[in-house]
Motif scaffolding. Structure first.
Motif, short mmCIF file in Angstrom:
data_model
loop_
_atom_site.label_atom_id
_atom_site.label_comp_id
_atom_site.label_asym_id
_atom_site.label_seq_id
_atom_site.Cartn_x
_atom_site.Cartn_y
_atom_site.Cartn_z
N ILE A 49 -28.70 -11.27 18.48
CA ILE A 49 -28.49 -10.91 19.88
C ILE A 49 -27.31 -9.96 19.92
O ILE A 49 -26.24 -10.23 19.36
CB ILE A 49 -28.24 -12.15 20.76
CG1 ILE A 49 -29.47 -13.05 20.73
CG2 ILE A 49 -27.89 -11.72 22.18
CD1 ILE A 49 -29.34 -14.31 21.53
N ILE A 50 -27.52 -8.82 20.59
CA ILE A 50 -26.53 -7.74 20.63
C ILE A 50 -26.26 -7.42 22.10
O ILE A 50 -27.20 -7.35 22.91
CB ILE A 50 -27.09 -6.51 19.90
CG1 ILE A 50 -27.41 -6.89 18.45
CG2 ILE A 50 -26.12 -5.34 19.96
CD1 ILE A 50 -28.35 -5.96 17.75
N ASP A 51 -24.99 -7.21 22.45
CA ASP A 51 -24.68 -6.88 23.84
C ASP A 51 -24.90 -5.38 24.10
O ASP A 51 -25.22 -4.62 23.18
CB ASP A 51 -23.27 -7.35 24.24
CG ASP A 51 -22.14 -6.58 23.59
OD1 ASP A 51 -22.38 -5.53 22.94
OD2 ASP A 51 -20.99 -7.02 23.72
N ALA A 52 -24.73 -4.97 25.34
CA ALA A 52 -24.99 -3.59 25.74
C ALA A 52 -24.04 -2.59 25.08
O ALA A 52 -24.35 -1.40 25.00
CB ALA A 52 -24.91 -3.46 27.26
N GLN A 53 -22.90 -3.06 24.56
CA GLN A 53 -21.96 -2.19 23.85
C GLN A 53 -22.25 -2.12 22.35
O GLN A 53 -21.53 -1.49 21.60
CB GLN A 53 -20.51 -2.64 24.08
CG GLN A 53 -19.98 -2.35 25.47
CD GLN A 53 -20.52 -3.32 26.51
OE1 GLN A 53 -20.68 -4.52 26.25
NE2 GLN A 53 -20.84 -2.81 27.68
N GLY A 54 -23.28 -2.82 21.91
CA GLY A 54 -23.66 -2.79 20.50
C GLY A 54 -22.98 -3.84 19.64
O GLY A 54 -23.10 -3.81 18.42
N ARG A 55 -22.27 -4.78 20.25
CA ARG A 55 -21.58 -5.83 19.50
C ARG A 55 -22.54 -6.97 19.17
O ARG A 55 -23.29 -7.43 20.04
CB ARG A 55 -20.39 -6.38 20.29
CG ARG A 55 -19.29 -5.35 20.49
CD ARG A 55 -18.18 -5.94 21.30
NE ARG A 55 -18.70 -6.24 22.64
CZ ARG A 55 -18.01 -6.08 23.77
NH1 ARG A 55 -16.77 -5.65 23.74
NH2 ARG A 55 -18.56 -6.36 24.93
N LEU A 56 -22.49 -7.42 17.94
CA LEU A 56 -23.31 -8.54 17.50
C LEU A 56 -22.70 -9.84 18.03
O LEU A 56 -21.56 -10.16 17.73
CB LEU A 56 -23.37 -8.57 15.97
CG LEU A 56 -24.16 -9.70 15.35
CD1 LEU A 56 -25.64 -9.59 15.70
CD2 LEU A 56 -23.97 -9.70 13.84
N LEU A 57 -23.47 -10.59 18.82
CA LEU A 57 -22.97 -11.84 19.40
C LEU A 57 -23.46 -13.07 18.66
O LEU A 57 -22.76 -14.07 18.58
CB LEU A 57 -23.40 -11.94 20.86
CG LEU A 57 -22.92 -10.82 21.77
CD1 LEU A 57 -23.43 -11.03 23.17
CD2 LEU A 57 -21.40 -10.73 21.76
N ALA A 58 -24.67 -13.00 18.14
CA ALA A 58 -25.24 -14.14 17.42
C ALA A 58 -26.27 -13.61 16.43
O ALA A 58 -26.92 -12.60 16.69
CB ALA A 58 -25.90 -15.12 18.39
N SER A 59 -26.39 -14.29 15.30
CA SER A 59 -27.38 -13.90 14.30
C SER A 59 -27.75 -15.13 13.49
O SER A 59 -26.87 -15.89 13.09
CB SER A 59 -26.81 -12.81 13.40
OG SER A 59 -27.79 -12.38 12.48
#
Length: 102
Positions: A49-59
């Motif tokens: 799951i990636i936020d709108a800024q391209g940061r990885l939040l969960a994998s």
């Protein structure tokens, strides 16, 4: 000024390596979301799951079976907004938009 007809050939595209994200339910959501995806063979997959800024939040990595699979994520702590789901399989990937509501 001449022409010649050739024989008709049937062309089939090979979908053996196709990966698809069918949906995220519910969408929009708050709390738990289920990501439903299809893969062509039994293999390890990585769902992110990636936020709108391209940061990885969960994998998470998991062994998935050929066909339809599901993976659940808890997004209770995510702010309302647009997020992306990415499923990676055998060097291929597919992405899908999802919306977290308040």
């Amino acid at each position: 000024g001449t022409y010649k007809y050739s024989s008709i050939k049937k062309v089939e595209f090979d979908n053996l390596n196709k990966i698809t994200i069918e949906n995220v339910v519910p969408n929009p959501f708050k709390g738990n979301a289920t990501i439903n995806y299809n893969i062509p063979n039994n293999r390890n997959v990585t769902v992110s799951i990636i936020d709108a800024q391209g940061r990885l939040l969960a994998s998470r990595e998991d062994f998935a079976l050929k066909g339809l699979n599901a993976m659940k994520f808890n997004t209770e702590e995510y702010a309302a907004g647009l997020y992306f789901v990415k499923v990676e399989y055998n060097g291929l990937s597919s992405s899908y938009k999802m919306l977290v509501k308040k």
